[in-house]
Design a protein around this motif. Structure first.
Motif, short mmCIF file in Angstrom:
data_model
loop_
_atom_site.label_atom_id
_atom_site.label_comp_id
_atom_site.label_asym_id
_atom_site.label_seq_id
_atom_site.Cartn_x
_atom_site.Cartn_y
_atom_site.Cartn_z
N LYS A 109 0.83 -1.20 0.00
CA LYS A 109 0.00 0.00 0.00
C LYS A 109 0.87 1.25 0.00
O LYS A 109 1.78 1.39 0.80
CB LYS A 109 -0.91 -0.01 1.22
N SER A 110 0.59 2.16 -0.92
CA SER A 110 1.20 3.49 -1.02
C SER A 110 2.66 3.47 -1.50
O SER A 110 3.31 4.51 -1.49
CB SER A 110 1.11 4.26 0.30
N CYS A 111 3.13 2.31 -1.95
CA CYS A 111 4.46 2.24 -2.55
C CYS A 111 4.30 2.11 -4.07
O CYS A 111 3.20 2.09 -4.59
CB CYS A 111 5.26 1.07 -1.97
N GLU A 145 -1.36 -6.34 -0.61
CA GLU A 145 -1.26 -7.45 0.35
C GLU A 145 -0.39 -7.06 1.55
O GLU A 145 -0.52 -7.64 2.62
CB GLU A 145 -0.69 -8.69 -0.35
N TRP A 146 0.50 -6.08 1.34
CA TRP A 146 1.37 -5.60 2.41
C TRP A 146 1.06 -4.14 2.72
O TRP A 146 0.51 -3.42 1.88
CB TRP A 146 2.84 -5.74 2.02
N MET A 147 1.47 -3.69 3.90
CA MET A 147 1.22 -2.32 4.32
C MET A 147 2.30 -1.91 5.31
O MET A 147 2.80 -2.73 6.09
CB MET A 147 -0.18 -2.25 4.96
N VAL A 148 2.67 -0.64 5.28
CA VAL A 148 3.62 -0.08 6.24
C VAL A 148 2.83 0.57 7.37
O VAL A 148 1.88 1.33 7.12
CB VAL A 148 4.54 0.95 5.57
N VAL A 149 3.22 0.27 8.61
CA VAL A 149 2.55 0.85 9.78
C VAL A 149 3.58 1.50 10.69
O VAL A 149 4.78 1.18 10.64
CB VAL A 149 1.74 -0.20 10.56
N ASP A 150 3.12 2.42 11.53
CA ASP A 150 4.02 3.04 12.50
C ASP A 150 4.10 2.17 13.75
O ASP A 150 3.56 1.05 13.80
CB ASP A 150 3.58 4.47 12.82
N PHE A 186 -1.64 2.70 9.83
CA PHE A 186 -1.09 2.63 8.47
C PHE A 186 -0.48 3.96 8.06
O PHE A 186 -0.92 5.04 8.46
CB PHE A 186 -2.17 2.18 7.48
N LEU A 187 0.57 3.87 7.23
CA LEU A 187 1.24 5.04 6.68
C LEU A 187 0.98 5.09 5.17
O LEU A 187 0.84 4.06 4.52
CB LEU A 187 2.75 4.99 6.94
N SER A 188 0.93 6.30 4.64
CA SER A 188 0.73 6.46 3.21
C SER A 188 1.50 7.68 2.72
O SER A 188 2.07 8.45 3.51
CB SER A 188 -0.76 6.62 2.88
N GLN A 189 1.48 7.87 1.41
CA GLN A 189 2.14 9.03 0.81
C GLN A 189 1.51 10.35 1.24
O GLN A 189 2.13 11.41 1.06
CB GLN A 189 2.13 8.91 -0.71
N ARG A 190 0.33 10.32 1.78
CA ARG A 190 -0.29 11.55 2.25
C ARG A 190 0.61 12.25 3.26
O ARG A 190 0.72 13.48 3.28
CB ARG A 190 -1.65 11.26 2.88
N SER A 191 1.21 11.47 4.14
CA SER A 191 2.10 12.03 5.17
C SER A 191 3.56 11.65 4.95
O SER A 191 4.45 12.29 5.52
CB SER A 191 1.66 11.55 6.56
N HIS A 192 3.82 10.62 4.14
CA HIS A 192 5.17 10.11 3.92
C HIS A 192 5.40 9.95 2.41
O HIS A 192 5.38 8.82 1.89
CB HIS A 192 5.37 8.78 4.65
N PRO A 223 -14.65 -8.80 -0.45
CA PRO A 223 -13.41 -8.82 0.33
C PRO A 223 -12.38 -7.84 -0.21
O PRO A 223 -12.30 -7.59 -1.42
CB PRO A 223 -12.92 -10.26 0.18
N THR A 224 -11.60 -7.27 0.69
CA THR A 224 -10.47 -6.43 0.33
C THR A 224 -9.30 -6.79 1.23
O THR A 224 -9.45 -7.47 2.23
CB THR A 224 -10.78 -4.93 0.52
N ARG A 225 -8.12 -6.30 0.84
CA ARG A 225 -6.95 -6.43 1.69
C ARG A 225 -6.65 -5.05 2.30
O ARG A 225 -7.37 -4.59 3.17
CB ARG A 225 -5.79 -7.05 0.92
N PHE A 226 -5.62 -4.37 1.81
CA PHE A 226 -5.26 -3.07 2.38
C PHE A 226 -5.46 -1.87 1.45
O PHE A 226 -4.79 -0.85 1.63
CB PHE A 226 -3.80 -3.09 2.85
N PRO A 227 -6.36 -1.93 0.46
CA PRO A 227 -6.64 -0.69 -0.27
C PRO A 227 -7.41 0.26 0.65
O PRO A 227 -7.88 -0.13 1.72
CB PRO A 227 -7.50 -1.14 -1.44
N ASP A 228 -7.58 1.50 0.21
CA ASP A 228 -8.38 2.42 1.02
C ASP A 228 -9.79 1.89 1.22
O ASP A 228 -10.36 2.03 2.30
CB ASP A 228 -8.43 3.80 0.37
N GLY A 229 -10.36 1.28 0.17
CA GLY A 229 -11.73 0.83 0.37
C GLY A 229 -12.26 -0.24 -0.55
O GLY A 229 -13.16 -0.99 -0.17
N PHE A 230 -11.71 -0.35 -1.78
CA PHE A 230 -12.31 -1.24 -2.77
C PHE A 230 -11.22 -2.01 -3.51
O PHE A 230 -10.06 -1.59 -3.56
CB PHE A 230 -13.16 -0.43 -3.76
N PRO A 231 -11.58 -3.15 -4.13
CA PRO A 231 -10.57 -4.01 -4.74
C PRO A 231 -9.81 -3.39 -5.91
O PRO A 231 -8.63 -3.68 -6.09
CB PRO A 231 -11.37 -5.22 -5.22
N MET A 232 -10.47 -2.54 -6.73
CA MET A 232 -9.82 -2.04 -7.94
C MET A 232 -10.23 -0.60 -8.23
O MET A 232 -11.31 -0.16 -7.84
CB MET A 232 -10.18 -2.92 -9.15
#
Length: 283
Positions: A13-15, A39-44, A49-55, A149-158
Motif C-alpha cells: 500500500k502506497s508504494c 497485500e502488504w502495508m507499512v505501519v508506525d 497505516f502510513l501512506s504518501q499523504r504524510s510520507h 473482500p479487500t486487503r489493504f486498499p483504502d476501500g475497494f478491490p480495484m
C-alpha cells in the motif's frame, strides 16, 4: 473498441506499483505470481497505516517480483528481500493494525524489514502482511449490500481510470501554463482507452470476456496526486483544477477522478493489456 492499456499491481500500500502485461482478477483485486494487490502495508509503532499523504518518500519504495520473493529497492538503501510464499497457518507473528476505521490483525514481516523502512522513512515502522483469515470488506453502502473482500486498499478491490479523463485534466493544466501529470499520480489498477473523458463515471459494468466488473463508487481525491512518484516529493497539486469541474454530488460534492470497481462475475479470469472490453452505461 475500448481496450485495456495498463494493468498495475501495488503489492505494498502506497508504494510504487508493478506494470503487468497480464493479471489474474480475484474478488479482492489483481493478483500476479500469487502476490495480491495491497497485500502488504507499512505501519508506525502503534500499528497505524502510513501512506504518501504524510510520507511521500514511500513512492520511492519500488518492489520487484521473483519466484517466491519480492525485492524492495529505494535510493540509498541496500535491496531488501521479502518472502511471498503463503505463511504457515497459526505460526506467523501477528500485530494489531489500523487502516482508516478498520482494526484488525496482520502478520508482522520481521525486524529486518522494520529496520529498513524505519531508516528510509525516519521513524519506527513495521511491514505487515494481510492475514487471509481476517475478513475486511468494502463498504456495503456501495456494493448493494454484497460482501466484497479487500486487503489493504483504502476501500475497494480495484480502481479504473480512462486515458481520456487524464488527457482532459492535462489539457486544463496546460491551458494554465502548468505541467501535465502522469497517470501514476492517480494509482489506478486498470487504465482503459477508446472511451470519452470520464465515460467511466457513467458505466455500470465493464466486461472482458467472462469477466464482469461492477463500477460502484467514484474515487474521491486527496492531496496524494501532488506527490511526484519519481522523486517522492510534493509538487504542484492538481486538486484546484479538479475542484473546478469534478465535484461529484454522489459523494457530497467532493472532487472525484476514477471509479472503484468490484468483481461481479468471473473471479479467477485473466486480463491482458490490449484486451478489448465493453462498457455498459447506466444513465
Amino acid at each position: 473498441m475500448p481496450t485495456i492499456t495498463t494493468l498495475t499491481l501495488y503489492p505494498i500500500k502506497s508504494c510504487a506499483g508493478i506494470a503487468l502485461q497480464a493479471a489474474t482478477i480475484t474478488a479482492a483485486g489483481l493478483c500476479h505470481q500469487q502476490v495480491h494487490d495491497r497485500e502488504w502495508m507499512v505501519v508506525d509503532g502503534a500499528g497505524q497505516f502510513l501512506s504518501q499523504r504524510s510520507h511521500p518518500r514511500m513512492a520511492l519504495i519500488v518492489p520487484a517480483l521473483q519466484a517466491g520473493s519480492m525485492t524492495l529497492q529505494a535510493p540509498g538503501m541496500a535491496p531488501l528481500e521479502i518472502p511471498t510464499a503463503p505463511l504457515p497457518t497459526g505460526l506467523a507473528p501477528v500485530i494489531a493494525v489500523t487502516i482508516w476505521d478498520d482494526h484488525l490483525s496482520a502478520h508482522d514481516c520481521g525486524g529486518e524489514a522494520g529496520r529498513w523502512l524505519s531508516q528510509l522513512l525516519g521513524q519506527p515502522c513495521r511491514l505487515v502482511r494481510f492475514d487471509p483469515a481476517v475478513k475486511r470488506l468494502a463498504s456495503k453502502k456501495w456494493t448493494d449490500d454484497a460482501d466484497v473482500p479487500t486487503r489493504f486498499p483504502d476501500g475497494f478491490p480495484m480502481l479504473v481510470i480512462s486515458q481520456g479523463s487524464l488527457d482532459d485534466l492535462n489539457q486544463k493544466l496546460q491551458a494554465q501554463g502548468r505541467a501535465a501529470v502522469p497517470m501514476n499520480r492517480y494509482r489506478p489498477n486498470l487504465v482503459i482507452d477508446g472511451v470519452d473523458a470520464f465515460e467511466e463515471d457513467f458505466a455500470a459494468t465493464i466486461e472482458a470476456g467472462p469477466l464482469r466488473l461492477q463500477l460502484v463508487k467514484p474515487c474521491t481525491r486527496c492531496p496524494m496526486p501532488a506527490v511526484d512518484q519519481a522523486t517522492g516529493e510534493f509538487g504542484p497539486d492538481p486538486m484546484d483544477i479538479l475542484q473546478t469541474y469534478r465535484g461529484n454530488p454522489r459523494v457530497d460534492g467532493a472532487p472525484t477522478f476514477g471509479v472503484n470497481a468490484i468483481v461481479q462475475d468471473g473471479a479467477g479470469e485473466t486480463l491482458h493489456v490490449g484486451q478489448e472490453i465493453a462498457l455498459e452505461l447506466d444513465f
